[in-house]
Scaffold this active site. Structure first.
Site, short mmCIF file in Angstrom:
data_model
loop_
_atom_site.label_atom_id
_atom_site.label_comp_id
_atom_site.label_asym_id
_atom_site.label_seq_id
_atom_site.Cartn_x
_atom_site.Cartn_y
_atom_site.Cartn_z
N SER A 82 60.15 60.20 -9.00
CA SER A 82 60.32 59.86 -7.59
C SER A 82 60.00 58.39 -7.32
CB SER A 82 59.39 60.72 -6.73
OG SER A 82 59.68 62.09 -6.88
N1 SAH Z 1 56.94 64.42 -9.44
C1 SAH Z 1 57.97 64.20 -10.41
C2 SAH Z 1 59.32 64.59 -9.84
C3 SAH Z 1 60.29 64.89 -10.89
S1 SAH Z 1 61.87 65.41 -10.27
C4 SAH Z 1 58.00 62.74 -10.83
O1 SAH Z 1 57.81 61.89 -9.96
O2 SAH Z 1 58.24 62.46 -11.99
C5 SAH Z 1 61.57 67.09 -9.89
C6 SAH Z 1 61.19 67.98 -11.03
O3 SAH Z 1 61.19 69.34 -10.53
C7 SAH Z 1 62.15 67.97 -12.21
O4 SAH Z 1 61.44 67.65 -13.37
C8 SAH Z 1 62.71 69.40 -12.26
O5 SAH Z 1 62.95 69.86 -13.57
C9 SAH Z 1 61.60 70.18 -11.59
N2 SAH Z 1 61.99 71.48 -11.03
C10 SAH Z 1 63.13 71.83 -10.39
N3 SAH Z 1 63.12 73.12 -10.03
C11 SAH Z 1 61.92 73.62 -10.44
C12 SAH Z 1 61.29 74.91 -10.38
N4 SAH Z 1 61.91 75.96 -9.82
N5 SAH Z 1 60.06 75.04 -10.91
C13 SAH Z 1 59.42 74.01 -11.50
N6 SAH Z 1 59.96 72.77 -11.60
C14 SAH Z 1 61.20 72.58 -11.08
#
Ligand code: SAH
Length: 215
Positions: free
Chosen positions: A65
């Site tokens: 993000s």
């Molecule tokens: N806070 C993280 C955001 C990553 S993007 C950062 O800043 O790096 C969002 C993440 O949510 C992705 O890695 C994706 O694989 C995960 N995600 C999507 N659906 C999900 C679910 N149902 N349960 C757990 N993780 C999920």
């Protein structure tokens, strides 16, 4: 050993100054983001962009993000030290590390095995004591949490997550498909009528997907 050069530290202070000018006022959040080296959580190839206010590609077709989004979600959580925080979407682990730096006990769930493996190892190596889980964040994690933060775009408010949030607790969740509205939900009681919902603008997250994907 992970490097954190004077140049990177300088760029990071610049990033935090931009966050401040952008309206982030929580000094603890600004301090935590001054202290956590964001470049440790992205691939070497994108190192030069680590302190720009942009989302960047990470493994498994996901994104880290934007710093301004991490700052906003962290500020909306209104954390106090030692709170139990459930994070959905570990991704790169950067938001997780910021929450740890803020003194939270973090439980974080990721559905992509590749990211779970890599990030849980990285956080451990760096000394962040988050508990990482591979699973479906829509279902949450058995337990009762002071705060819940969702870092993927949720099509609806996941009922299990609301059930796992303690009364008096706060959930920060980007809600919607395509684009999301950032919501802060204060759970003043079990009934839906007792959820105070506040809106904090439009964001664009990768989607929350069902189930877990084992690759
Ligand atoms: N806070 C993280 C955001 C990553 S993007 C950062 O800043 O790096 C969002 C993440 O949510 C992705 O890695 C994706 O694989 C995960 N995600 C999507 N659906 C999900 C679910 N149902 N349960 C757990 N993780 C999920």
């Amino acid at each position: 050993m992970m490097q954190d050069s004077y140049i990177q530290q300088g760029l990071r202070r610049g990033m935090v100054e931009t966050l401040r000018q952008g309206g982030i006022t929580d000094e603890a959040v600004l301090r935590a983001m001054t202290e956590v080296p964001r470049h440790w959580f992205i691939g070497k190839a994108l190192d030069a962009y680590a302190y720009d206010d942009r989302a960047l590609q990470i493994d498994c077709d996901q994104t880290i993000s934007r710093p301004s989004t991490v700052a906003m979600q962290s500020q909306l959580l209104a954390l106090k030290p030692n709170m139990k925080v459930l994070e959905i979407g570990t991704g790169s682990g950067y938001q997780t590390a910021v929450l740890c730096r803020l003194g939270a006990q973090v439980f974080t769930i990721e559905r992509q095995k590749g990211l779970y493996d890599r990030t849980s190892r990285l956080l451990k190596e760096l000394g962040y004591r988050a508990k990482c889980f591979l699973g479906d964040g829509y279902q949450g994690l058995a337990g009762s949490y002071d705060r819940v933060i969702v870092t993927c775009g949720a099509p609806e408010i996941p009922p299990s997550l609301m059930a796992q949030l303690r009364i008096g607790g706060i959930m920060v969740i980007p809600l919607g498909e395509g684009e999301q509205e950032m919501l802060r939900i204060t759970k003043q009681g079990e009934a839906k009528e007792q959820w105070l919902v506040e809106k904090f603008g439009t964001y664009s997250f990768v989607p929350m997907l069902d189930g877990k994907q084992m690759h």
